[in-house]
Design a protein around this motif. Structure first.
Motif, PDB file in Angstrom:
ATOM      1  N   PRO A 159      13.151  -8.171   0.828  1.00 50.08           N
ATOM      2  CA  PRO A 159      13.034  -7.646  -0.491  1.00 50.08           C
ATOM      3  C   PRO A 159      12.536  -6.393  -0.544  1.00 50.08           C
ATOM      4  CG  PRO A 159      11.351  -9.261   0.226  1.00 50.08           C
ATOM      5  CD  PRO A 159      12.421  -9.226   1.221  1.00 50.08           C
ATOM      6  N   VAL A 160      12.837  -5.706  -1.772  1.00 49.29           N
ATOM      7  CA  VAL A 160      12.604  -4.333  -1.854  1.00 49.29           C
ATOM      8  C   VAL A 160      11.604  -4.037  -2.958  1.00 49.29           C
ATOM      9  CG1 VAL A 160      13.381  -1.879  -2.245  1.00 49.29           C
ATOM     10  CG2 VAL A 160      14.790  -3.574  -0.732  1.00 49.29           C
ATOM     11  N   PHE A 161      10.314  -3.535  -2.652  1.00 52.01           N
ATOM     12  CA  PHE A 161       9.344  -3.050  -4.002  1.00 52.01           C
ATOM     13  C   PHE A 161       9.313  -1.605  -3.962  1.00 52.01           C
ATOM     14  CE2 PHE A 161       8.483  -6.901  -1.391  1.00 52.01           C
ATOM     15  CZ  PHE A 161       8.163  -7.816  -2.216  1.00 52.01           C
ATOM     16  N   ASP A 162       9.011  -1.062  -5.296  1.00 49.19           N
ATOM     17  CA  ASP A 162       8.719   0.095  -5.355  1.00 49.19           C
ATOM     18  C   ASP A 162       7.309   0.467  -5.169  1.00 49.19           C
ATOM     19  OD1 ASP A 162      11.299   1.214  -6.566  1.00 49.19           O
ATOM     20  OD2 ASP A 162      11.015   0.253  -8.404  1.00 49.19           O
ATOM     21  N   VAL A 163       6.928   1.301  -4.275  1.00 51.26           N
ATOM     22  CA  VAL A 163       5.524   1.401  -3.921  1.00 51.26           C
ATOM     23  C   VAL A 163       5.475   2.938  -3.751  1.00 51.26           C
ATOM     24  CG1 VAL A 163       4.004   1.280  -1.877  1.00 51.26           C
ATOM     25  CG2 VAL A 163       5.860  -0.469  -1.960  1.00 51.26           C
ATOM     26  N   ASP A 164       4.733   3.195  -4.754  1.00 47.32           N
ATOM     27  CA  ASP A 164       4.452   4.799  -5.136  1.00 47.32           C
ATOM     28  C   ASP A 164       5.753   5.480  -5.292  1.00 47.32           C
ATOM     29  OD1 ASP A 164       2.496   6.924  -5.579  1.00 47.32           O
ATOM     30  OD2 ASP A 164       2.599   7.686  -3.525  1.00 47.32           O
ATOM     31  N   GLY A 165       6.707   4.720  -6.029  1.00 46.01           N
ATOM     32  CA  GLY A 165       7.957   5.480  -6.414  1.00 46.01           C
ATOM     33  C   GLY A 165       8.857   5.450  -5.294  1.00 46.01           C
ATOM     34  N   LYS A 166       8.471   4.737  -4.241  1.00 47.30           N
ATOM     35  CA  LYS A 166       9.593   5.024  -3.199  1.00 47.30           C
ATOM     36  C   LYS A 166       9.973   3.353  -2.702  1.00 47.30           C
ATOM     37  CE  LYS A 166       7.384   9.013  -1.371  1.00 47.30           C
ATOM     38  NZ  LYS A 166       6.809   9.512  -0.198  1.00 47.30           N
ATOM     39  N   PRO A 167      11.246   3.196  -2.315  1.00 43.38           N
ATOM     40  CA  PRO A 167      11.720   1.832  -1.970  1.00 43.38           C
ATOM     41  C   PRO A 167      11.044   1.465  -0.650  1.00 43.38           C
ATOM     42  CG  PRO A 167      13.652   3.315  -1.845  1.00 43.38           C
ATOM     43  CD  PRO A 167      12.329   4.131  -2.386  1.00 43.38           C
ATOM     44  N   ILE A 168      10.573   0.344  -0.660  1.00 43.27           N
ATOM     45  CA  ILE A 168       9.953  -0.189   0.529  1.00 43.27           C
ATOM     46  C   ILE A 168      10.488  -1.621   0.756  1.00 43.27           C
ATOM     47  CG2 ILE A 168       7.764  -0.661   2.033  1.00 43.27           C
ATOM     48  CD1 ILE A 168       8.149   2.315   1.726  1.00 43.27           C
ATOM     49  N   ALA A 169      11.076  -1.839   1.901  1.00 43.75           N
ATOM     50  CA  ALA A 169      11.566  -3.184   2.107  1.00 43.75           C
ATOM     51  C   ALA A 169      10.587  -3.964   3.208  1.00 43.75           C
ATOM     52  CB  ALA A 169      13.080  -3.279   2.866  1.00 43.75           C
ATOM     53  N   VAL A 170      10.502  -5.029   2.892  1.00 45.52           N
ATOM     54  CA  VAL A 170       9.532  -5.982   3.821  1.00 45.52           C
ATOM     55  C   VAL A 170      10.284  -7.241   4.542  1.00 45.52           C
ATOM     56  CG1 VAL A 170       7.441  -7.596   3.800  1.00 45.52           C
ATOM     57  CG2 VAL A 170       7.576  -5.581   2.170  1.00 45.52           C
ATOM     58  N   ARG A 171      10.090  -6.866   5.843  1.00 48.68           N
ATOM     59  CA  ARG A 171      11.001  -8.189   6.781  1.00 48.68           C
ATOM     60  C   ARG A 171       9.812  -8.917   7.342  1.00 48.68           C
ATOM     61  NH1 ARG A 171      15.888  -8.574   8.300  1.00 48.68           N
ATOM     62  NH2 ARG A 171      16.458  -9.626  10.212  1.00 48.68           N
ATOM     63  N   ILE A 172       9.827 -10.062   7.235  1.00 42.60           N
ATOM     64  CA  ILE A 172       8.773 -10.956   8.022  1.00 42.60           C
ATOM     65  C   ILE A 172       9.592 -12.134   8.973  1.00 42.60           C
ATOM     66  CG2 ILE A 172       7.219 -12.951   7.426  1.00 42.60           C
ATOM     67  CD1 ILE A 172       7.216 -11.851   4.572  1.00 42.60           C
ATOM     68  N   ALA A 173       9.025 -11.981  10.054  1.00 44.26           N
ATOM     69  CA  ALA A 173       9.554 -12.692  11.349  1.00 44.26           C
ATOM     70  C   ALA A 173       9.289 -14.220  10.968  1.00 44.26           C
ATOM     71  CB  ALA A 173       9.187 -12.010  12.541  1.00 44.26           C
ATOM     72  N   GLY A 174      10.058 -14.856  11.414  1.00 44.26           N
ATOM     73  CA  GLY A 174       9.988 -16.460  11.526  1.00 44.26           C
ATOM     74  C   GLY A 174      10.276 -17.153  10.333  1.00 44.26           C
ATOM     75  N   LEU A 175      10.826 -16.617   9.205  1.00 44.96           N
ATOM     76  CA  LEU A 175      11.102 -17.266   8.162  1.00 44.96           C
ATOM     77  C   LEU A 175      11.986 -18.663   8.149  1.00 44.96           C
ATOM     78  CD1 LEU A 175      11.082 -14.571   5.331  1.00 44.96           C
ATOM     79  CD2 LEU A 175       9.020 -15.946   6.106  1.00 44.96           C
ATOM     80  N   ASP A 176      12.502 -18.578   9.511  1.00 44.15           N
ATOM     81  CA  ASP A 176      13.655 -19.780   9.795  1.00 44.15           C
ATOM     82  C   ASP A 176      12.517 -20.647  10.736  1.00 44.15           C
ATOM     83  OD1 ASP A 176      13.203 -18.057  11.808  1.00 44.15           O
ATOM     84  OD2 ASP A 176      15.275 -18.396  12.685  1.00 44.15           O
ATOM     85  N   THR A 197       0.741  -1.157  -0.048  1.00 46.66           N
ATOM     86  CA  THR A 197       0.067  -0.149  -0.213  1.00 46.66           C
ATOM     87  C   THR A 197       0.800   1.227  -0.111  1.00 46.66           C
ATOM     88  OG1 THR A 197      -1.850  -1.155   1.097  1.00 46.66           O
ATOM     89  CG2 THR A 197      -1.709   1.296   1.258  1.00 46.66           C
ATOM     90  N   PRO A 198       0.393   2.160  -0.763  1.00 46.59           N
ATOM     91  CA  PRO A 198       1.372   3.560  -0.845  1.00 46.59           C
ATOM     92  C   PRO A 198       1.426   4.130   0.439  1.00 46.59           C
ATOM     93  CG  PRO A 198      -0.106   3.609  -2.961  1.00 46.59           C
ATOM     94  CD  PRO A 198      -0.301   2.278  -1.964  1.00 46.59           C
ATOM     95  N   PRO A 199       2.736   4.550   1.082  1.00 49.67           N
ATOM     96  CA  PRO A 199       2.903   5.120   2.157  1.00 49.67           C
ATOM     97  C   PRO A 199       2.556   6.613   2.181  1.00 49.67           C
ATOM     98  CG  PRO A 199       4.946   4.934   1.083  1.00 49.67           C
ATOM     99  CD  PRO A 199       3.923   4.415   0.190  1.00 49.67           C
ATOM    100  N   ALA A 200       1.086   6.973   2.406  1.00 46.96           N
ATOM    101  CA  ALA A 200       0.597   8.213   2.323  1.00 46.96           C
ATOM    102  C   ALA A 200       1.158   9.103   3.157  1.00 46.96           C
ATOM    103  CB  ALA A 200      -0.958   8.377   2.269  1.00 46.96           C
ATOM    104  N   ASP A 201       1.747  10.265   2.693  1.00 45.77           N
ATOM    105  CA  ASP A 201       2.442  11.254   3.406  1.00 45.77           C
ATOM    106  C   ASP A 201       3.463  10.818   4.507  1.00 45.77           C
ATOM    107  OD1 ASP A 201      -0.668  12.741   3.235  1.00 45.77           O
ATOM    108  OD2 ASP A 201       1.021  13.145   2.077  1.00 45.77           O
ATOM    109  N   PHE A 202       4.069   9.594   4.223  1.00 45.27           N
ATOM    110  CA  PHE A 202       4.957   8.984   5.247  1.00 45.27           C
ATOM    111  C   PHE A 202       5.990   9.926   5.646  1.00 45.27           C
ATOM    112  CE2 PHE A 202       6.929   6.416   8.150  1.00 45.27           C
ATOM    113  CZ  PHE A 202       8.180   5.930   7.657  1.00 45.27           C
ATOM    114  N   LYS A 203       6.436  10.340   6.856  1.00 42.64           N
ATOM    115  CA  LYS A 203       7.456  11.034   7.340  1.00 42.64           C
ATOM    116  C   LYS A 203       8.415  10.211   8.255  1.00 42.64           C
ATOM    117  CE  LYS A 203       5.099  15.410   6.487  1.00 42.64           C
ATOM    118  NZ  LYS A 203       4.540  16.717   6.968  1.00 42.64           N
ATOM    119  N   PRO A 204       9.537   9.675   8.070  1.00 41.36           N
ATOM    120  CA  PRO A 204      10.412   8.730   8.769  1.00 41.36           C
ATOM    121  C   PRO A 204      10.878   9.679   9.987  1.00 41.36           C
ATOM    122  CG  PRO A 204      11.355   9.289   6.951  1.00 41.36           C
ATOM    123  CD  PRO A 204      10.002   9.925   6.716  1.00 41.36           C
TER     124      PRO A 204
END
Length: 702
Positions: A311-328, A159-166
């Motif tokens: 893994p990194v995805f282009d979301v609304d023109g911005k790079p978003i990485a997704v980290r999932i716990a427990g893949l081991d 989902t595009p990060p609407a107005d996200f400010k880190p």
């Protein structure tokens, strides 16, 4: 009665074949095998028979080859799974199973293949492209369902990060406590001290969509040496997730545990910035085949970027990485299998303590009298703290201290065993009100474990239906499950009627008179239910969780009596007039019978009068309806597998599978339980072989 009580009872009649399915007259398979792997094979055979079309479709999707089989519409899902290395991980997870579990998975796949080989016309040719199924495919589907639908679904993660400010760790809490998705699920466990028979009771009551999909439930009984269990699971899974044996039972509801984190990367020349340093992406060339309209296959390649987060995805023109716990942690199927095999709480808890199940509230009861609830999941341990809202949003990706490398241990998860109120419940709410009086304090847990969010009206009704000191019979347990009383109507109707008591407007006067005579229930013959629902969606918003118009907002100090009151009588009055006009415009009258316009249907022409409704109205009998079409509507989600049991001797066990136990075209079991649903009737479950033989549709050796 000890470990093999079901098997002993079943053996008391006609001897079973070594590997056999007895189909009862509701299309429920009762599987008997002389080995565990043989039982899994029978379950695969049965699922192919009852749900072959959706089974093969979802297995093709979970392989990340759906676009190859069926075209470009599936390419986005394939890319998402490939980006997460799901196909490779599924193979590794399969290899990581015990030899017995690998044999089980292979057996399940063999059962699917054997049934479809024996019935070549059972599924269309385009679905046969997926055959043969392997044990790896079974694991891949479990992986896809758990990690990439429940924990990190593509729609939510991208989902595009609407107005996200880190800007750093957030302080606001997340939760609206509402029912805006698919209706959720309910679970109850009542201790012996609260029952007239002195035996614990359990309710399993998931609410997922009715349309055939990978979320469709399937009812079965499985009997093999050391394993005798009855219940339901989602099609494609080889183990029962909602199950009971002679000594214990358990159910699941979806919780709000955050097993996945999204990171907004700070781009820099040559890569991304982490702790002030520029890091290079790891780049991997991936590809997929896409079936073209002429049937040819076209290979598409893409570069998948990975950061240290994932893994990194282009979301609304911005790079978003997704980290999932427990893949081991590849043990989710083994955990559910062992939970069903357990004969006491110690054995059941031992399976949970391995922390292999990625999500879900789990509600439990047993013959010894224990009741238990845990807000379970594989939850990242965040050394920086932070709130649930912060971790549910887009997290700054330029700080390594925000990258979690550990998970919360079992001991740190919110749970309650045998609380003084004599019950536990969950209706997709946070764990803080899992019993009354409350036994879990949010201050004892990190803020990211669960939000301090309003308890939904459905969850409030759930708790209120069980609260008190009276002793419940099994018949009363059933009656309370079936209630269609709206908690919102009980709470808000007096204030609304007072607000409009002297209003002379004819629309408002007619609405007032209609509501005055209504008993607050959503029954087929209810004449005011539609009007109240229209008003409620204006007062509390379309998702019924907006508290702006209440006089008193929700508080944990009074969690099952708030929100309450009307903040502005004039606004509420105007909403009632608008609701009355909307009902008149759609139905041509103010008082349509609820069951005439809300119809139970399983996608076929046959329909029955409906009852129940949105959980946000405080309805425990939960149905999420599709939008109005020509003045009527049918279920989108809600009551599916509804199972009530009590650990008496003999055991009491009743259920319905609302949309039937088969989705195959032409099956008589697609809608054969709708009438019982409409009439609030349950089936007596046939637990012994003698009872099954008396209600036998057919038998098959496999």
């Amino acid at each position: 009665m000890k470990l093999a009580v079901f098997a002993l009872l079943l053996a008391s009649a006609t001897p079973a074949l070594a590997d056999e399915v007895l189909w009862d007259r509701y299309g429920v398979p009762h599987i008997h095998a002389d080995s565990e792997a043989g039982a899994f094979k029978g379950f695969g055979w049965a699922q192919a028979a009852s749900h072959g079309n959706i089974l093969l479709r979802m297995y093709g999707e979970s392989r990340a080859r759906a676009a190859e089989y069926w075209g470009a519409d599936y390419a986005a899902l394939d890319r998402y799974l490939i980006a997460h290395d799901a196909p490779e991980r599924s193979k590794a997870w399969y290899k990581a199973q015990t030899p017995q579990m690998r044999a089980n998975l292979d057996g399940f796949a063999a059962g699917i293949n054997a049934y479809l080989a024996a019935h070549p016309d059972h599924v269309p040719a385009e679905l046969k492209r997926v055959l043969p199924i392997t044990g790896v495919d079974v694991m891949a589907h479990a992986h896809r369902l758990m990690q990439f639908l429940y924990v990190a679904p593509m729609g939510r993660m991208l989902t595009p990060p609407a107005d996200f400010k880190p800007t750093g760790i957030g302080d606001a809490n997340n939760g609206d406590g509402g029912d805006g998705d698919a209706g959720g699920s309910n679970g109850w466990a009542v201790a012996p001290q609260r029952t007239s028979d002195g035996a614990a009771m359990l309710l399993a009551n998931p609410h997922l969509p009715w349309a055939p999909s990978l979320l469709t439930y399937y009812e079965a009984q499985i009997t093999a040496p050391g394993y005798s269990v009855y219940g339901a699971t989602q099609v494609g899974l080889p183990v029962l997730r909602f199950a009971f044996n002679n000594n214990l039972g358990f159910t699941n509801t979806v919780n709000n545990m955050l097993g996945a984190t999204r990171f907004a990367l700070e781009e820099a020349p040559g890569g991304y910035r982490l702790d002030g340093k520029v890091m290079a992406y790891r780049r991997v060339t991936r590809s997929l085949l896409i079936r073209q309209s002429d049937g040819s296959l076209k290979r598409e390649s893409f570069i998948q970027r990975h950061s240290v987060h994932g893994p990194v995805f282009d979301v609304d023109g911005k790079p978003i990485a997704v980290r999932i716990a427990g893949l081991d942690r590849p043990g989710v199927l083994q955990a559910y299998l062992d939970m069903g095999k357990a004969q006491d709480f110690a054995g059941f808890e031992a399976a949970l303590k391995r922390v292999q199940i990625p999500s879900f509230n789990i509600v439990y009861a047993d013959r010894a009298g224990h009741v238990f609830h845990i807000s379970n999941g594989i939850l990242p341990r965040h050394k920086t703290g932070g709130t649930h809202a912060f971790w549910a949003g887009i997290v700054p990706g330029n700080r390594s201290d925000l990258i979690s490398t550990e998970i919360e241990p079992y001991e740190s998860l919110p749970k309650a065993l045998d609380p003084p109120g004599g019950f536990v419940q969950n209706a997709n709410d946070t764990p803080w009100v899992n019993s009354l009086p409350r036994v879990i304090d949010p201050r004892d847990y990190p803020a990211y474990v669960a939000p301090l969010a309003p308890t939904s009206l459905r969850a409030q009704m759930s708790a209120r239906l069980l609260a008190g000191s009276d002793k419940l019979s099994f018949a009363e347990f059933q009656r309370r499950k079936l209630t269609t009383t709206s908690l919102m109507a009980e709470r808000m109707k007096p204030a609304l009627l007072a607000a409009v008591a002297s209003n002379p407007d004819p629309d408002i006067a007619a609405a007032r008179d209609l509501l005055t005579g209504w008993d607050n229930r959503f029954e087929p013959d209810s004449r005011a239910a539609i009007l109240f629902e229209e008003w409620a969606t204006r007062f509390a918003g379309p998702d019924l969780n907006d508290q702006a118009n209440y006089e008193r907002r929700w508080t944990l100090d009074d969690p099952v009596n708030t929100p309450s009151g009307i903040r502005d009588n004039a606004v509420a009055t105007a909403m009632l007039k608008a609701a009355a006009q909307a009902v008149m415009a759609r139905h041509g009258r103010l008082d349509p019978r609820y069951g005439d316009v809300s119809r139970f249907s399983a996608g076929e022409s046959i329909t029955f009068p409906g009852h129940g409704g949105a959980g946000g109205l405080g309805l425990f009998r939960t149905i999420s309806w599709w939008p109005w079409k020509d003045g009527s509507r049918t279920p989108q989600a809600g009551e599916t597998w509804v199972n009530l049991i009590q650990f008496t001797t003999p055991m009491k066990a009743i259920a319905t599978m609302s949309y039937g136990n088969s989705s195959q075209p032409g099956s008589p079991h697609r809608s054969d339980q709708l009438e019982a649903l409409s009439e609030k009737r349950f089936r007596q479950l046939w637990l012994t072989r003698a009872d099954v033989e008396l209600n036998l549709e057919k038998r098959e050796a496999y």
